[in-house]
Design an enzyme around this catalytic site. Structure first.
Site, PDB file in Angstrom:
ATOM      1  N   GLY A  34      70.438 -32.292 -36.915  1.00  0.00           N
ATOM      2  CA  GLY A  34      70.272 -31.198 -37.881  1.00  0.00           C
ATOM      3  C   GLY A  34      68.915 -30.535 -37.685  1.00  0.00           C
ATOM      4  O   GLY A  34      68.797 -29.299 -37.638  1.00  0.00           O
ATOM      5  N   HIS A  35      67.880 -31.361 -37.533  1.00  0.00           N
ATOM      6  CA  HIS A  35      66.540 -30.813 -37.283  1.00  0.00           C
ATOM      7  C   HIS A  35      66.505 -30.061 -35.952  1.00  0.00           C
ATOM      8  O   HIS A  35      65.853 -29.016 -35.838  1.00  0.00           O
ATOM      9  CB  HIS A  35      65.504 -31.941 -37.234  1.00  0.00           C
ATOM     10  CG  HIS A  35      65.275 -32.631 -38.539  1.00  0.00           C
ATOM     11  ND1 HIS A  35      65.609 -33.949 -38.745  1.00  0.00           N
ATOM     12  CD2 HIS A  35      64.749 -32.200 -39.717  1.00  0.00           C
ATOM     13  CE1 HIS A  35      65.287 -34.311 -39.976  1.00  0.00           C
ATOM     14  NE2 HIS A  35      64.774 -33.259 -40.593  1.00  0.00           N
TER      15      HIS A  35
END
Ligand code: PAF
Length: 280
Positions: A34-35
């Site tokens: 996600g990052h």
């Protein structure tokens, strides 16, 4: 590019660089896919990117949760370098951000911080708003990037920007999921492999709610999901809400003209996992 512990060094560096758009990706480290998506989006949309890594104590209402929060700073820095070698990495000591002891400010966020997750983690969103405002004021980014996995956090940050007249635009990415459907989260690293797989019940419940939404009473849907968790041997349901998408106020029946979302939190021992999806 090394990482910086002091914002002064970043200010000096920024003075030597020419850029139109400065992007900020605030993180607490323990980076996951996600990052990666957030940093990629920031790097594509901005000609200068700062990624901050700081486990903010003021957003933890539980000291044990703070102590157990996963950290992997060396790996994180290597990963950011791989995605964008020229990204500026800000990994400060607490003293670069707060005067001691670190304390949350008290913002009037029109109550959006007190419902859903805010009800279960008292003061959490005040702590998030505090650190986000400090970072915005330190670096004056044009754009800041957040994930929809923390949808309520996005609304809190938007409210903060409005209330404090901050000049920054928020960009979001949709939730990145593991193969099982489980939303990517740094807290997933706290789970053993089999438990992490079992955690798919969280996203499955959201998908079931979405399927039932037009044909069942909301109370029935909630009962159904409650029962799923009662039958589950591992995860304990902390909450399940169906709410209007912008006010996050609870709704009790289906109206096709009103955008709604489901929010869920389930716990395995001390590890709380949250997720949400749009229902229409
Ligand atoms: O989403 C997070 O990781 C944190 O809440 C944030 C936005 C970095 C603030 O500490």
């Amino acid at each position: 590019m090394r990482s910086f512990n002091h914002s002064i060094e970043i200010h000096k560096l920024l003075k030597t660089r020419e850029y139109k758009n400065l992007g900020l990706v605030p993180t607490m480290g323990s980076l996951h896919k996600g990052h990666v998506k957030l940093i990629e989006k920031c790097s594509m949309e901005c000609d200068e990117s700062i990624v901050s890594i700081f486990v903010n104590p003021t957003q933890f209402n539980d000291k044990i949760d703070l102590a157990n929060y996963p950290q992997s700073i060396k790996k994180d820095i290597e990963l950011i370098r791989k995605i964008n070698p020229s990204a500026i990495i800000y990994n400060p000591m607490e003293s670069d951000l707060f005067t001691s002891p670190a304390k949350a400010e008290n913002f009037d966020l029109d109550g959006i911080d007190k419902i859903i997750e805010g009800k279960y983690r008292k003061g959490h969103f005040q702590g998030v708003a505090t650190i986000v405002k400090i970072l915005f004021e330190k670096f004056s980014p044009n754009l800041a990037f957040f994930g929809e996995k923390d949808y309520q956090q996005v609304l809190v940050v938007r409210k903060l920007i409005k209330k404090c007249n901050l000049d920054v635009k928020i960009k979001t990415i949709s939730t990145v999921r593991e193969k099982s459907g489980l939303a990517m989260s740094s807290r997933n690293f706290l789970l053993k492999k089999d438990t992490r797989y079992n955690a798919k019940i969280i996203y499955e419940s959201l998908c079931i709610a979405k399927k039932m939404i037009k044909t069942h009473d909301f109370d029935k849907i909630k009962d159904f999901i409650n029962n799923l968790f009662l039958l589950d041997k591992k995860f304990h349901l902390e909450y399940f809400y169906i709410v209007e998408s912008t006010s996050l106020k609870e709704v009790t029946s289906f109206n096709p003209d009103v955008k709604i979302r489901a929010f869920i939190c389930a716990r395995f021992q001390k590890t709380r996992l949250i997720d949400n999806i749009p229902l229409n």
